[in-house]
Motif scaffolding. Structure first.
Motif, PDB file in Angstrom:
ATOM      1  N   ILE A  34       0.838  -1.210   0.000  1.00 57.99           N
ATOM      2  CA  ILE A  34       0.000   0.000   0.000  1.00 57.99           C
ATOM      3  C   ILE A  34       0.872   1.260   0.000  1.00 57.99           C
ATOM      4  O   ILE A  34       0.634   2.198  -0.751  1.00 57.99           O
ATOM      5  CB  ILE A  34      -0.972  -0.008   1.208  1.00 57.99           C
ATOM      6  CG1 ILE A  34      -2.044  -1.089   1.006  1.00 57.99           C
ATOM      7  CG2 ILE A  34      -1.632   1.347   1.400  1.00 57.99           C
ATOM      8  CD1 ILE A  34      -2.894  -1.367   2.235  1.00 57.99           C
ATOM      9  N   MET A  35       1.900   1.260   0.865  1.00 61.15           N
ATOM     10  CA  MET A  35       2.802   2.428   0.938  1.00 61.15           C
ATOM     11  C   MET A  35       3.466   2.674  -0.417  1.00 61.15           C
ATOM     12  O   MET A  35       3.577   3.799  -0.882  1.00 61.15           O
ATOM     13  CB  MET A  35       3.898   2.201   1.993  1.00 61.15           C
ATOM     14  CG  MET A  35       3.388   2.209   3.405  1.00 61.15           C
ATOM     15  SD  MET A  35       2.984   3.880   3.917  1.00 61.15           S
ATOM     16  CE  MET A  35       1.514   3.632   4.799  1.00 61.15           C
ATOM     17  N   LYS A  36       3.881   1.559  -1.015  1.00 57.23           N
ATOM     18  CA  LYS A  36       4.516   1.656  -2.339  1.00 57.23           C
ATOM     19  C   LYS A  36       3.523   2.268  -3.332  1.00 57.23           C
ATOM     20  O   LYS A  36       3.840   3.184  -4.093  1.00 57.23           O
ATOM     21  CB  LYS A  36       4.917   0.242  -2.779  1.00 57.23           C
ATOM     22  CG  LYS A  36       5.958   0.208  -3.875  1.00 57.23           C
ATOM     23  CD  LYS A  36       6.485  -1.210  -4.059  1.00 57.23           C
ATOM     24  CE  LYS A  36       7.230  -1.275  -5.373  1.00 57.23           C
ATOM     25  NZ  LYS A  36       7.040  -2.487  -6.092  1.00 57.23           N
ATOM     26  N   GLY A  37       2.289   1.763  -3.297  1.00 57.60           N
ATOM     27  CA  GLY A  37       1.248   2.267  -4.201  1.00 57.60           C
ATOM     28  C   GLY A  37       0.973   3.743  -3.984  1.00 57.60           C
ATOM     29  O   GLY A  37       0.832   4.516  -4.941  1.00 57.60           O
ATOM     30  N   LYS A  38       0.912   4.169  -2.710  1.00 58.30           N
ATOM     31  CA  LYS A  38       0.627   5.580  -2.398  1.00 58.30           C
ATOM     32  C   LYS A  38       1.745   6.486  -2.931  1.00 58.30           C
ATOM     33  O   LYS A  38       1.491   7.562  -3.462  1.00 58.30           O
ATOM     34  CB  LYS A  38       0.490   5.802  -0.887  1.00 58.30           C
ATOM     35  CG  LYS A  38      -0.702   5.123  -0.266  1.00 58.30           C
ATOM     36  CD  LYS A  38      -1.995   5.898  -0.492  1.00 58.30           C
ATOM     37  CE  LYS A  38      -3.209   5.109  -0.067  1.00 58.30           C
ATOM     38  NZ  LYS A  38      -4.363   5.287  -0.910  1.00 58.30           N
ATOM     39  N   LEU A  39       2.994   6.048  -2.758  1.00 60.73           N
ATOM     40  CA  LEU A  39       4.116   6.875  -3.225  1.00 60.73           C
ATOM     41  C   LEU A  39       4.147   6.940  -4.756  1.00 60.73           C
ATOM     42  O   LEU A  39       4.392   8.001  -5.342  1.00 60.73           O
ATOM     43  CB  LEU A  39       5.437   6.317  -2.681  1.00 60.73           C
ATOM     44  CG  LEU A  39       5.651   6.572  -1.179  1.00 60.73           C
ATOM     45  CD1 LEU A  39       6.713   5.642  -0.616  1.00 60.73           C
ATOM     46  CD2 LEU A  39       6.047   8.026  -0.929  1.00 60.73           C
ATOM     47  N   GLU A  40       3.868   5.790  -5.384  1.00 63.53           N
ATOM     48  CA  GLU A  40       3.829   5.796  -6.861  1.00 63.53           C
ATOM     49  C   GLU A  40       2.716   6.714  -7.365  1.00 63.53           C
ATOM     50  O   GLU A  40       2.883   7.454  -8.335  1.00 63.53           O
ATOM     51  CB  GLU A  40       3.632   4.363  -7.393  1.00 63.53           C
ATOM     52  CG  GLU A  40       4.914   3.546  -7.312  1.00 63.53           C
ATOM     53  CD  GLU A  40       4.671   2.047  -7.487  1.00 63.53           C
ATOM     54  OE1 GLU A  40       3.492   1.620  -7.517  1.00 63.53           O
ATOM     55  OE2 GLU A  40       5.673   1.304  -7.609  1.00 63.53           O
ATOM     56  N   GLU A  41       1.579   6.665  -6.658  1.00 61.13           N
ATOM     57  CA  GLU A  41       0.451   7.535  -7.022  1.00 61.13           C
ATOM     58  C   GLU A  41       0.836   9.010  -6.854  1.00 61.13           C
ATOM     59  O   GLU A  41       0.467   9.862  -7.657  1.00 61.13           O
ATOM     60  CB  GLU A  41      -0.735   7.190  -6.098  1.00 61.13           C
ATOM     61  CG  GLU A  41      -2.042   7.838  -6.488  1.00 61.13           C
ATOM     62  CD  GLU A  41      -3.156   7.514  -5.490  1.00 61.13           C
ATOM     63  OE1 GLU A  41      -4.131   8.258  -5.469  1.00 61.13           O
ATOM     64  OE2 GLU A  41      -3.039   6.530  -4.721  1.00 61.13           O
ATOM     65  N   HIS A  42       1.615   9.289  -5.809  1.00 64.42           N
ATOM     66  CA  HIS A  42       2.076  10.664  -5.549  1.00 64.42           C
ATOM     67  C   HIS A  42       2.865  11.198  -6.754  1.00 64.42           C
ATOM     68  O   HIS A  42       2.617  12.305  -7.231  1.00 64.42           O
ATOM     69  CB  HIS A  42       2.954  10.650  -4.285  1.00 64.42           C
ATOM     70  CG  HIS A  42       3.590  11.970  -3.966  1.00 64.42           C
ATOM     71  ND1 HIS A  42       2.903  12.987  -3.346  1.00 64.42           N
ATOM     72  CD2 HIS A  42       4.835  12.453  -4.205  1.00 64.42           C
ATOM     73  CE1 HIS A  42       3.711  14.030  -3.206  1.00 64.42           C
ATOM     74  NE2 HIS A  42       4.877  13.723  -3.712  1.00 64.42           N
ATOM     75  N   PHE A  43       3.794  10.374  -7.249  1.00 66.53           N
ATOM     76  CA  PHE A  43       4.602  10.815  -8.402  1.00 66.53           C
ATOM     77  C   PHE A  43       3.751  10.924  -9.665  1.00 66.53           C
ATOM     78  O   PHE A  43       3.910  11.841 -10.468  1.00 66.53           O
ATOM     79  CB  PHE A  43       5.772   9.859  -8.633  1.00 66.53           C
ATOM     80  CG  PHE A  43       6.771   9.844  -7.505  1.00 66.53           C
ATOM     81  CD1 PHE A  43       7.325  11.028  -7.039  1.00 66.53           C
ATOM     82  CD2 PHE A  43       7.138   8.655  -6.878  1.00 66.53           C
ATOM     83  CE1 PHE A  43       8.245  11.028  -5.976  1.00 66.53           C
ATOM     84  CE2 PHE A  43       8.044   8.649  -5.822  1.00 66.53           C
ATOM     85  CZ  PHE A  43       8.599   9.841  -5.370  1.00 66.53           C
ATOM     86  N   LYS A  44       2.826   9.973  -9.816  1.00 63.68           N
ATOM     87  CA  LYS A  44       1.967   9.977 -11.005  1.00 63.68           C
ATOM     88  C   LYS A  44       1.090  11.237 -11.029  1.00 63.68           C
ATOM     89  O   LYS A  44       0.911  11.885 -12.049  1.00 63.68           O
ATOM     90  CB  LYS A  44       1.106   8.714 -11.018  1.00 63.68           C
ATOM     91  CG  LYS A  44       0.338   8.533 -12.313  1.00 63.68           C
ATOM     92  CD  LYS A  44      -0.165   7.098 -12.472  1.00 63.68           C
ATOM     93  CE  LYS A  44      -0.902   6.963 -13.782  1.00 63.68           C
ATOM     94  NZ  LYS A  44      -2.312   6.879 -13.720  1.00 63.68           N
ATOM     95  N   ASN A  45       0.545  11.593  -9.856  1.00 63.99           N
ATOM     96  CA  ASN A  45      -0.295  12.792  -9.771  1.00 63.99           C
ATOM     97  C   ASN A  45       0.482  14.049 -10.147  1.00 63.99           C
ATOM     98  O   ASN A  45      -0.044  14.948 -10.790  1.00 63.99           O
ATOM     99  CB  ASN A  45      -0.873  12.954  -8.352  1.00 63.99           C
ATOM    100  CG  ASN A  45      -1.963  11.937  -8.079  1.00 63.99           C
ATOM    101  OD1 ASN A  45      -2.471  11.291  -8.999  1.00 63.99           O
ATOM    102  ND2 ASN A  45      -2.332  11.768  -6.824  1.00 63.99           N
ATOM    103  N   GLN A  46       1.757  14.081  -9.733  1.00 65.03           N
ATOM    104  CA  GLN A  46       2.575  15.251 -10.094  1.00 65.03           C
ATOM    105  C   GLN A  46       2.746  15.337 -11.612  1.00 65.03           C
ATOM    106  O   GLN A  46       2.677  16.424 -12.200  1.00 65.03           O
ATOM    107  CB  GLN A  46       3.948  15.159  -9.420  1.00 65.03           C
ATOM    108  CG  GLN A  46       3.894  15.550  -7.949  1.00 65.03           C
ATOM    109  CD  GLN A  46       5.255  15.475  -7.273  1.00 65.03           C
ATOM    110  OE1 GLN A  46       6.187  14.843  -7.782  1.00 65.03           O
ATOM    111  NE2 GLN A  46       5.376  16.089  -6.115  1.00 65.03           N
TER     112      GLN A  46
END
Length: 1093
Positions: free
Chosen positions: A792-804
């Motif tokens: 989940i943490m990995k997914g949240k961080l990847e989502e963070h970069f994707k959103n940027q």
């Protein structure tokens, strides 16, 4: 045959107005096996001799069965029966004489087809596609209509063949849009819109179908003049879900909407729907619409014109019941549209377009409706035009206040509304600038005895004003305010007894509560003025029509109690508790929608805050009704378009469109009460701690499933908040009980972090999870939990970069403008907030598991390293560094194996342009010195000149830089204390002393004072100076720290500092010299420390 006849009777009984007959029929129907149901329903549907309503009922039940229970029923039929069903449906459509039954049969065919698309996208019913192609070109209008109806109902009917047939579909729809028959044109337009909506994310397809939009617009126009708004509703859906599809023909779309909205010959509903197209686009494609300001400038007067459409009501002023807004009325629709378009397009666009119109309306002497609409418009645009109105607030407020003297009561009411709304929208600036004018004007308006509605609304505006009013501003008016409110309350109590009117009293009671809430302990002198009357209302106002008044009075009493505090309130506490208990024990008779319930629930929680541990004795009475309310299950339903037509939002239902002609409906009654009840359970757990222990089991069983209660954000927030509090409450039950409780909640918390859609709720769940980890300590997560959490943490961080990346792409969009940039900044802030919570969770993991957690951490290490890359935004660097700070602090000396990833950036970022980044880097150096171990020594040495450079740079003590600078000062102190070999202490120490004390960062201040104690206690000559000559300076540092509350009595170093001061106290002249160099406040702080530490 007899069975079939019996079944017809059953269908008739299902339509019976007699509840008992209908209930029996429903039970009998449920007991028929699925296979028999299919046969019976199909026979009833095809039997042309049966009554039409019976056949309609059969059609509805058949469709519902396929929709809700397809997998249980259809696959279990033999292939022969399955084929017979398909054939019969197609035959029925072709042969049916009744258009109503034919439509319903088409719905069944569409529903069956929807369920016969397999996982690979193959339609298992190829005959229906053949039927569509043949029927759409048929000479028979009914068949053309049927084909379009099926396609409109299920636009995905072609499955994986869609791309292959794309041109054919387009030709078919265009041909039907030019049909001789108007009904076919309309249906074709609706089908085309449904097809575009079903493919909302397929940009090439939307482009390919762009030339169908003129036909859709033509059909919208034609249908409206035939009193049919179905195509217009499809256009609203396109504006909502696929606004980019409208772009190539945006001008004609807007022009048509404007024309229809302005046509007073059309029904109100159609005009409002036409306006809805423009308003929806302002929300879903604001940048696109801002380019068409000419249309917007014409739409705004239309909204204002709708707001003037008011009824003259002779009894309005004296009405004692507040009727709900008539949501179908033009006035309400216009006001809502204005509010939304202002929020959607922003004040920069809207205010210049509306300002002159509003001024003209306000200056219309002949017709009160224009002045009323102008003031209501001002209220409506406040949120969206916030920034722009702030600059001219003074002239707006002065102007609005004049209307409190208007000859017409409804204009005075609207002026109160505008004042109340601005008091909320522009708080606390509004209160600071206009307190003198507004309070006196509202109090004067509250004396309008002839017009209770105006009186009540003035009281409501006063509530808005005081709720957000800083206490210091309200106090000078307190006496006047309270006396006014008391006089009105006494008069209205008499009116209640004599005439039974209560509207103004309800608002005045809440005004008193609001004033007490803001004034806090300053309300004590007025307590005895109000409490007897308020208790009297609760005791005697037991009639059903006084439920709301009684509820508000209960709220008022509890807020006053909280304001004046336990000592003053205790004289009445037991009376009040008895009154509440009586209401509570009678509550079995309260109806579910009784407004008293939610007021009671909140009042109990306030009583708990006032009484503290003494409240525990009342829990057995309070908890039953509270748990009942917190357990409310909302009524929900999955509906298709036709079901929805039979239900309306007025009945308390709200709908979410799921696409595919389906909607999700929820009855919202009771949701707010449920959320309040959950919040109160949190309050009890927080206030009563172990006193709440015996209820933890039932509360945790209620709360854990509510983490998935997606109907209300507040319920999920309360559920998350309760978890660590319940663990704390349960501690008295022993470690085994607490562990069991943790096992019960842990899985759901982790899953909640993974699935929560709302960022505010998500941050609350993550925060609570981190707290739970800290409470439960090492080993509280098993292997599966750790694996799931890591993913989940990995997914949240990847989502963070994707959103940027997505935000960067939006900045390249042709519709990008500064308003879009503002929205992107808001999204960015929301993303960064989630990043802070990821940091919280990791912090709790490192602090509990120490270096044992590092192998787990390695799966997300590359993503954390990515956060601190030079090209990333400052917030990413800040939180990336904070995470590595935790690694050093809690996982050293092992942490050094990751040094290659973070050490160089950390040292470089000490001098970063962003103070937040400098602060995180400096803190890292401090923990390196404290906890890092031998390997970090050379880096501590390297950091010192960098830290000193930041401390000594120009502007280092300004508001934005001070926290970073203080962390640098603290870091230098930590290196000198823990790694003296890395620095020339004698050279740096005099500078370090000159930088003290720290004011802002209280945690780091404690570190610096602890080191200062070490130095003084070891008689360090640099600190004390020759013959103790530097002691006055040391005294000044200590006194300064005390007056700025950088040291608190509970800090360990405060006792040590007190001892230092006592030693000096015994030395006569030196003591006098040290004390006379201090100002009064500093001397008092020193005295206070001696008395308390």
């Amino acid at each position: 045959m007899a069975e079939q006849q019996q079944f017809y009777l059953l269908l008739s009984n299902l339509l019976s107005p007699d509840n008992v007959v209908r209930k029996q029929a429903e039970e009998a129907y449920e007991n028929i096996p699925g296979q028999s149901k299919v046969t019976f329903l199909l026979q009833a549907l095809r039997n042309t001799t049966a009554a039409e309503e019976v056949r309609q009922m059969a059609a509805v039940l058949m469709r519902r069965m396929l929709s809700a229970s397809f997998d249980e029923v259809f696959p279990s039929l033999t292939p022969e029966i399955q084929n017979a069903v398909k054939d019969e449906l197609l035959l029925g459509i072709q042969m049916e004489g009744s258009s109503n039954i034919r439509k319903k049969t088409c719905d069944i065919a569409a529903e069956l087809s929807r369920n016969l698309i397999d996982d690979d996208g193959n339609n298992q019913w190829p005959e229906i596609l053949k039927f569509l192609f043949e029927s759409v070109s048929s000479q028979n209008v009914a068949l053309r209509e049927a084909a379009l109806h099926i396609f409109w109902n299920f636009p995905g009917i072609f499955g994986n063949q869609q791309q292959h047939y794309l041109d054919v579909i387009k030709r078919m729809l265009l041909q039907c849009m030019q049909d001789q028959e108007k009904t076919i044109q309309m249906l074709a337009a609706r089908a085309a819109a449904a097809f575009v909506l079903a493919n909302e994310n397929n940009a090439p397809l939307q482009k390919h179908f762009a030339d169908m939009l003129p036909g859709i617009l033509q059909a919208v126009n034609d249908s409206c003049y035939q009193n049919d708004d179905s195509v217009l509703k499809s256009l609203v859906e396109l504006a909502d879900t696929a606004p980019k599809y409208l772009r190539p023909h945006l001008e004609p779309t807007l022009t048509l909407s404007l024309k229809l909205c302005a046509d007073t010959g059309l029904e109100n509903m159609q005009r409002q729907l036409a306006l809805e197209v423009i308003v929806t686009l302002s929300e879903t494609a604001s940048a696109m619409l801002r380019k068409h300001s000419n249309i917007v400038s014409q739409a705004i007067p239309q909204m204002l014109a709708m707001m003037v459409d008011l009824e003259n009501d002779e009894n309005w002023s004296n009405s004692d019941e507040l009727e709900d807004d008539d949501f179908d009325s033009n006035a309400v629709a216009g006001e809502s549209a204005l509010d939304r378009i202002a929020c959607g397009l922003g004040g920069k666009v809207v205010l210049p377009l509306i300002k002159e119109h509003i001024m003209q309306m306000l200056q219309n002497p002949a017709d009160w409706k224009y002045r009323h609409a102008g003031l209501m418009a001002l209220s409506a645009i406040g949120e969206g035009c916030h920034q722009q109105m702030e600059g001219i607030l003074c002239e707006i407020v002065n102007f609005v206040l004049l209307f409190l003297q208007d000859p017409h009561p409804r204009v005075r009411y609207a002026a109160c509304n505008a004042i109340g709304q601005m008091a909320t929208d522009f708080a606390p600036t509004f209160q600071r600038k206009f307190h003198d004018k507004v309070i006196s004007a509202l109090l004067q308006t509250m004396e309008d005895q002839a017009n209770p509605r105006v009186q009540a609304h003035a009281a409501a505006a006063l509530i808005n004003f005081t709720e957000d009013c800083p206490k210091s501003l309200l106090l000078p008016y307190l006496d006047n305010l309270v006396n006014h409110l008391h006089v009105i309350m006494v008069a209205k109590l008499q009116e209640l007894v004599q005439k039974g009117t209560k509207l103004v009293l309800e608002q005045v009671v809440t005004s008193i509560a609001s004033v007490a809430d803001t004034a806090e302990e300053k309300f004590v002198p007025y307590y005895d003025l109000f409490m007897p009357s308020l208790k009297h209302i609760v005791e005697n106002g037991v009639q059903k029509e006084l439920r709301l008044l009684r509820g508000k009075t209960i709220e008022c009493i509890s807020l006053i109690g909280l304001a004046v505090g336990k000592d003053k309130f205790m004289q009445d506490a037991s009376d009040v508790m008895q009154l509440l208990l009586k209401t509570q024990t009678d509550s079995s008779e309260l109806e579910d929608d009784d407004p008293q319930i939610s007021y009671m629930i909140s009042a109990w929680a306030r009583m708990c805050k006032i009484l503290g541990k003494e409240f525990q004795q009342y829990l057995p009475v309070v908890m039953g009704p509270l748990m009942k309310t917190a357990s409310i299950k909302p009524e929900v339903a999955l509906l298709d378009t036709q079901d929805m037509e039979n239900m309306s939002e007025d009945d308390g239902w709200e709908f979410v469109n799921l696409g595919d002609q389906q909607s999700f409906g929820i009855k919202t009654a009771g949701l707010e009460e449920k959320a309040t009840a959950c919040q109160m359970l949190v309050c009890y757990a927080k206030e009563l701690k172990e006193g709440f222990a015996e209820y933890t089991e039932q509360v945790v069983k209620l709360m854990v499933p509510l983490l998935k209660f997606y109907f209300h954000d507040g319920v999920r927030v309360a559920a998350a908040e309760s978890m660590p509090l319940l663990l704390e409450c349960a501690r008295v039950q022993g470690p085994e009980y607490v562990t069991q409780m943790w096992h019960f909640m842990c899985d759901s918390l982790i899953k909640g972090i993974g699935t929560e859609p709302d960022s505010d709720v998500l941050s609350e769940i993550m925060h609570s999870f981190a707290k739970c980890i800290e409470l439960m300590g090492e080993g509280c997560l098993n292997k599966e939990h750790l694996e799931e959490l890591g993913n989940i943490m990995k997914g949240k961080l990847e989502e963070h970069f994707k959103n940027q990346e997505l935000r960067q792409a939006k900045r390249q969009d042709e519709d990008y403008d500064e308003q879009v940039e503002e929205n992107l900044q808001d999204e960015d802030d929301s993303d960064v907030y989630i990043l802070t919570k990821i940091s919280d969770v990791l912090h709790s993991m490192f602090s509990c598991y120490k270096d044992k957690v590092l192998p787990w951490f390695e799966q997300i290490l590359p993503l954390i390293v990515n956060l601190i890359c030079p090209h990333r935004p400052w917030a990413d660097k800040q939180w990336g560094l904070c995470i590595f700070d935790d690694v050093i602090e809690h996982c050293s000396p092992t942490s050094f194996k990751y040094a290659e990833y973070f050490l160089r950036p950390m040292l470089q970022y000490i001098c970063d342009n962003s103070p937040e980044v400098r602060q995180a880097a400096a803190y890292g150096v401090g923990v390196m010195a404290q906890f890092g171990g031998e390997n970090y020594r050379p880096f501590c040495t390297e950091a010192i000149p960098l830290l000193v450079g930041v401390i000594q740079m120009e502007g280092s003590k300004t508001k934005e830089n001070i926290n970073a600078t203080e962390n640098c000062i603290s870091a230098v102190g930590k290196v000198m204390k823990c790694r003296p070999e890395c620095v020339n202490v004698n050279e740096v120490l005099p500078h370090w002393l000159s930088w003290l004390p720290l004011h802002e960062d209280k945690e780091e201040a404690v570190h610096t004072f602890t080191y200062l104690c070490d130095l003084i206690e070891s008689n360090n000559p640099i600190v004390l100076g020759p013959n103790n000559s530097s002691l006055p300076r040391v005294f000044a540092i200590i006194a300064d720290g005390l007056t700025n509350e950088a040291i608190k009595n509970e800090d360990a170093c405060s006792k040590r500092l007190a001892n230092v001061i006592r030693q000096v106290q015994g030395s006569g002249g030196l003591w006098t010299e040290c004390m006379t160099s201090l100002n009064e406040a500093q001397q008092a702080a020193i005295q206070n420390l001696l008395n308390t530490a």
